[in-house]
Design an enzyme around this catalytic site. Structure first.
Site, short mmCIF file in Angstrom:
data_model
loop_
_atom_site.label_atom_id
_atom_site.label_comp_id
_atom_site.label_asym_id
_atom_site.label_seq_id
_atom_site.Cartn_x
_atom_site.Cartn_y
_atom_site.Cartn_z
CB SER A 1 -14.13 -1.54 2.95
OG SER A 1 -13.34 -2.01 1.89
CG ASN B 1 -11.81 3.77 7.74
OD1 ASN B 1 -11.27 4.26 8.72
ND2 ASN B 1 -11.47 4.07 6.51
CE1 TYR B 2 -18.25 2.11 7.71
CE2 TYR B 2 -16.62 2.67 6.05
CZ TYR B 2 -17.69 3.03 6.85
OH TYR B 2 -18.19 4.30 6.80
CG LEU B 3 -13.47 -4.90 5.74
CD1 LEU B 3 -12.58 -5.38 4.61
CD2 LEU B 3 -14.81 -5.62 5.71
#
Length: 584
Positions: A538, A541-543
């Site tokens: 995360s 890639n997502y934060l």
């Protein structure tokens, strides 16, 4: 790759990269309106191609393989595959039935006819001498002299300088993964049905080279040829090939710290930030759609609710039997959920239980709104357990609808948005201004863990976890004894007038040891809480990295405490851009 509809305000490159229709100013990326509007990624691209895995070196004659208690000499091809299994003897994988079955099946394909006739039972194979040989090699590497290590370092640096950089439009850009992965046994994550299969050696004939026509093309190894040389300036990959386990295409790309990668990262998080401005409108819309007269609209609305609320992946259609039985929201089957209706004032609850990406189990029991629950009951009527829950929906239909709600919006953008907004909220709630730096970093990791749990980023506890925790506990116990001794010395200094002049230094020693002890205890708590959670997925890639950078700047935390050197290079644009007041 998710299908996405082209719109006037965006364009899409040949490999699916999103080129936004607005511009920004990022010092490290030097973006311009012209850069972000065109699908052409480069005008000139030159590189040296990949570095292949070294050829197999047969084992020394004194390292033997035994079958049914007798020494058996293997052909080079069969021996190489046998070494892959031998290296993993101490790993849990080699005890799993599916791993052993797949390995043995693929291993036999590499055997001669004579070997196949003799080797018919994996249980009769003895790889122990091979295993000991590789363990000894590992120990020898650890025991190398400083000069030997320096020689290896210099050789690696020479290879990096030759193959690790490309020229793209007058810029010397770092390449991320210029080495081709060596052959081995596929592991997969979770209980992957293909674990143990042979990952075959990649050869020049498997490789597609991408470069500009006017560049000096990479030369294949003598006596070989490339599969293809192409000149596609609408994509950013340099080399590609298809791996044999799942038939997926692998790429050699630019390093995450490159100008193009930084731009793409920024665009991804800006798209998620734009969702923040219209997410309430979208949520109101799908709630209205729960009451639609059309079943397809109701199904789409309920699926979107789960993607938003639970950060579920949308799920892509796959050929039956080709990959693991993994699903996402749109491909859920009736058997993957159970409904628990209202009882004595309890909420309506849905229980999810399915294999998600990488065969990682997703299990969650969540309260839902009454209308969602009633719709699910309707969707499940007269269906068998293996029937589709959302039989009038797929990922393409969902993403086409999302594009109509917001340019550039896909199911994945919801995941990025919810992950980032969760981190920001958690950091505000958990960070205590009075805490020291180690305690604040623990709060950061707890906020990150909340996101990882939301996104179902699990991992198996590391093999060395118990041992490392024991070592850490030993350090904690020793530090506690040291603190007890220091406190006794301080007490003596206070009581004895003759040594009272040492009281100040003794007090400082106690405070210093207390801080060291707290740091170790925080570290132990952090490790224990995160042993089965993959925080890195995360975080990378997502934060939105600007959230973390702003948090560091606000609380005086060195950025290197959150991001390592490679990660700081990847997020250089965010470190330059975000100030302490940044809001996602």
């Amino acid at each position: 790759m998710e299908k996405r509809k082209q719109r006037k305000s965006q364009r899409r490159s040949g490999n699916g990269e999103l080129i936004m229709s607005y511009s920004c100013t990022i010092p490290t990326c030097k973006l311009s309106r012209r850069d972000t509007q065109t699908v052409v990624k480069w005008k000139f691209l030159e590189h040296k191609g990949p570095v292949f895995a070294p050829p197999y070196e047969p084992l020394p004659s004194n390292v033997k393989f035994y079958y049914d208690g007798k020494v058996m000499r293997l052909s080079p091809e069969a021996e190489e595959v046998a070494t892959f299994f031998a290296k993993m003897l101490d790993h849990e994988y080699t005890t799993k039935d599916i791993f052993r079955k797949n390995f043995f099946k693929d291993w036999r394909k590499e055997m001669t006819a004579e070997e196949k006739a003799k080797i018919t039972d994996l249980k009769k194979c003895n790889f122990s001498e091979m295993n000991e040989f590789f363990k000894a090699q590992s120990e020898a590497r650890k025991a190398m002299t400083k000069e030997e290590k320096q020689k290896i370092k210099e050789d690696n640096e020479r290879i990096l300088q030759e193959y690790g950089f490309c020229i793209m439009d007058n810029h010397r850009e770092r390449i991320a993964n210029f080495r081709i992965e060596p052959p081995g046994l596929f592991r997969g994550r979770g209980d992957h049905p293909k674990m143990g299969m042979l990952k075959r050696r990649i050869r020049p004939e498997d490789i597609i080279i991408n470069c500009s026509k006017d560049s000096k093309h990479p030369e294949p190894p003598p006596g070989t040829r490339w599969k293809e040389v192409r000149h596609d300036n609408k994509v950013t990959w340099l080399v590609s090939w298809t791996e044999n386990i799942q038939g997926s295409i692998k790429y050699i790309m630019l390093n995450p710290s490159s100008r193009i990668k930084g731009e793409k990262d920024w665009q991804k998080y800006e798209t998620a930030r734009r969702l923040k401005k219209c997410v309430d409108r979208i949520r109101n819309q799908y709630r209205e759609d729960w009451k639609s007269k059309e079943m397809r609209i109701r199904q789409r609305a309920v699926a979107l609710y789960f993607i938003d609320k639970l950060a579920l992946r949308a799920g892509n259609e796959k050929e039956e039997g080709e990959t693991a039985d993994t699903v996402g929201c749109c491909s859920l089957r009736v058997e993957h959920i159970k409904l628990y209706p209202e009882n004595d004032g309890q909420e309506y609850v849905v229980e999810f239980d399915f294999l998600g990406k990488d065969s990682i189990r997703y299990y969650n029991k969540v309260p839902v709104e009454k209308r969602v629950f009633k719709n699910l009951q309707l969707f499940m009527e007269n269906k068998e357990p293996d029937d589709d829950l959302f039989d009038r929906l797929n990922t393409s239909i969902l993403n086409k609808h999302l594009q109509e709600l917001m340019d550039g919006l896909t199911a994945k953008v919801f995941r990025t948005y919810n992950a980032s907004i969760t981190l920001q909220q958690q950091l505000k709630e958990l960070t205590n201004a009075e805490e020291n730096i180690p305690a604040k970093i623990l709060s950061y990791n707890r906020a990150n863990r909340a996101v990882a749990i939301l996104c179902n980023h699990q991992r198996a506890p590391p093999k060395t976890f118990e041992k490392s925790m024991q070592n850490l506990q030993t350090k904690i116990d020793a530090k506690r004894e040291q603190l007890s001794d220091a406190k006794r010395e301080l007490k003596s200094a206070k009581a004895d007038a003759k040594v009272r002049k040492d009281e100040k230094s003794k007090k400082s020693a106690v405070q210093r040891i207390e801080e060291q002890l707290m740091k170790l205890e925080v570290q132990a708590t952090d490790r224990e809480e995160n042993k089965q959670i993959a925080l890195g997925t995360s975080k990378l890639n997502y934060l939105d990295p600007r959230i973390s950078v702003a948090w560091c700047k606000k609380w005086g935390i060195p950025v290197e405490k959150i991001y390592n050197k490679t990660q700081r290079e990847k997020f250089a644009w965010a470190i330059d851009m975000a100030d302490e007041d940044f809001e996602f």
